[in-house]
Design a protein around this motif. Structure first.
Motif, PDB file in Angstrom:
ATOM      1  N   LYS A  13      23.241  24.308 -43.069  1.00  0.00           N
ATOM      2  CA  LYS A  13      24.354  25.090 -43.596  1.00  0.00           C
ATOM      3  C   LYS A  13      24.042  26.578 -43.584  1.00  0.00           C
ATOM      4  O   LYS A  13      24.934  27.411 -43.582  1.00  0.00           O
ATOM      5  N   THR A  19      27.279  26.315 -38.485  1.00  0.00           N
ATOM      6  CA  THR A  19      28.577  26.596 -39.068  1.00  0.00           C
ATOM      7  C   THR A  19      29.602  26.947 -38.010  1.00  0.00           C
ATOM      8  O   THR A  19      30.799  26.701 -38.186  1.00  0.00           O
ATOM      9  N   GLY A  23      32.369  24.378 -39.094  1.00  0.00           N
ATOM     10  CA  GLY A  23      33.314  24.920 -40.072  1.00  0.00           C
ATOM     11  C   GLY A  23      34.537  25.527 -39.447  1.00  0.00           C
ATOM     12  O   GLY A  23      34.442  26.356 -38.557  1.00  0.00           O
ATOM     13  N   THR A  25      36.383  27.493 -41.058  1.00  0.00           N
ATOM     14  CA  THR A  25      36.484  28.822 -41.621  1.00  0.00           C
ATOM     15  C   THR A  25      35.740  29.854 -40.808  1.00  0.00           C
ATOM     16  O   THR A  25      36.227  30.960 -40.613  1.00  0.00           O
ATOM     17  N   SER A  58      41.629  30.892 -45.245  1.00  0.00           N
ATOM     18  CA  SER A  58      40.209  30.619 -45.428  1.00  0.00           C
ATOM     19  C   SER A  58      39.522  31.894 -45.882  1.00  0.00           C
ATOM     20  O   SER A  58      39.788  32.967 -45.337  1.00  0.00           O
ATOM     21  N   ASN A  60      36.284  34.096 -46.045  1.00  0.00           N
ATOM     22  CA  ASN A  60      34.982  34.301 -45.409  1.00  0.00           C
ATOM     23  C   ASN A  60      34.226  35.400 -46.130  1.00  0.00           C
ATOM     24  O   ASN A  60      34.782  36.459 -46.409  1.00  0.00           O
ATOM     25  N   THR A  67      27.578  33.326 -42.938  1.00  0.00           N
ATOM     26  CA  THR A  67      28.258  32.036 -43.032  1.00  0.00           C
ATOM     27  C   THR A  67      29.554  32.179 -43.812  1.00  0.00           C
ATOM     28  O   THR A  67      29.739  33.140 -44.552  1.00  0.00           O
ATOM     29  N   THR A  69      30.466  30.301 -46.250  1.00  0.00           N
ATOM     30  CA  THR A  69      30.343  29.576 -47.509  1.00  0.00           C
ATOM     31  C   THR A  69      30.127  30.523 -48.689  1.00  0.00           C
ATOM     32  O   THR A  69      29.678  31.651 -48.531  1.00  0.00           O
ATOM     33  N   ASN A  92      32.531  20.817 -50.445  1.00  0.00           N
ATOM     34  CA  ASN A  92      31.193  20.726 -49.870  1.00  0.00           C
ATOM     35  C   ASN A  92      31.080  19.344 -49.254  1.00  0.00           C
ATOM     36  O   ASN A  92      31.649  18.385 -49.787  1.00  0.00           O
ATOM     37  N   GLU A 188      37.901  20.002 -42.519  1.00  0.00           N
ATOM     38  CA  GLU A 188      36.964  20.392 -41.479  1.00  0.00           C
ATOM     39  C   GLU A 188      37.272  19.582 -40.228  1.00  0.00           C
ATOM     40  O   GLU A 188      37.648  18.405 -40.309  1.00  0.00           O
ATOM     41  N   PHE A 221      32.731  25.766 -49.058  1.00  0.00           N
ATOM     42  CA  PHE A 221      33.822  26.327 -48.281  1.00  0.00           C
ATOM     43  C   PHE A 221      34.991  26.550 -49.232  1.00  0.00           C
ATOM     44  O   PHE A 221      35.235  25.732 -50.126  1.00  0.00           O
TER      45      PHE A 221
END
Length: 248
Positions: A13, A19, A23, A25, A58, A60, A67, A69, A92, A188, A221
């Motif tokens: 991660k 990612t 992901g 995102t 999303s 970021n 990342t 997250t 998650n 996802e 996320f």
């Protein structure tokens, strides 16, 4: 093996290549500006069986990490203090061992999600009910799960009476409260879950990892729904203001 897999997921991660592949995102955030938070309109949500997908963005995190997250503590502050989003969810993904008894043990992909996850996305149950905010109030106090439609079909024989039955996840008893609709398969593209559980159960599902208590541990996320009339640019500005107030 499950512990090794969890450890590998935690490391991956933090890896940009992972990612990029896993992901939504991050893929949507490439080329975003230098703001700490970027709210990226997520056209990908249009194929995910959610309500009013064009209102979803999303979030970021930029400048301090590569990342998409966020930490759970940052998520909670953004959720409670913003005035530009009608709702903000966090999730998650984790591998989890599920036992249905008599040696029937499987490792499944599970999303641990904030209690408002389904409500903000506007997803309705196929059977039973989905998770709600009241399922996420007390750490370790809400051992309930929702099955994906595919999981319900493939692992539970499309049992129409599945709501209220029990399974074990990582040795703990959980109650199945419902089944998600067939059109909804998570948020996802690659890691589609078979189960959803409240993030309040993280310590039981992912024992030994206290990421929910660490401001610097970015494991969630985050997706928000814009309030009527609010643009992504205005949402960015509002979220960045909160970030400044938090002293990051």
């Amino acid at each position: 093996m499950l512990q090794d897999l969890r450890f590998a997921i935690r490391l991956l991660k933090k890896n940009l290549a992972f990612t990029l592949a896993a992901g939504i995102t991050l893929a949507l955030g490439i080329g975003a500006n230098t703001a700490v938070f970027t709210a990226v309109n997520s056209v990908v949500f249009r194929s995910m069986g959610v309500e009013r997908p064009d209102d979803l963005v999303s979030l970021n995190l930029k400048g301090r990490t590569e990342t998409p997250t966020h930490s759970y503590l940052d998520y909670r502050d953004l959720r409670d203090r913003n005035d530009v989003l009608s709702g903000l969810i966090g999730y998650n993904f984790q591998p989890v061992a599920m036992s249905q008894g008599a040696g029937n043990n499987k490792i499944l992909w599970t999303y641990t999600v904030t209690g408002n996850y389904f409500d903000v996305l506007g997803v309705k149950p196929f059977l039973g009910r989905l998770l709600h905010a009241e399922d996420d109030l007390k750490k370790g106090g809400h051992p309930v799960i929702v099955l994906s439609y595919a999981c319900w079909q493939n692992r539970f024989g499309s049992d129409p009476g599945i709501a209220g039955k029990h399974v074990k996840l990582t040795g703990f008893d959980y109650t199945i409260v419902g089944v998600a609709p067939p059109a909804f398969y998570g948020t996802e593209r690659i890691y589609t879950p078979e189960l959803w559980a409240p993030v309040s159960m993280t310590a039981q599902i992912d024992p030994g990892d206290d990421w929910m208590e660490q401001r610097g541990d970015h494991n969630m996320f985050v997706v928000g729904r814009l309030k009527p009339g609010v643009t992504p640019a205005r949402a960015e500005a509002g979220l960045n203001l909160i970030d400044q107030q938090l002293g990051h």
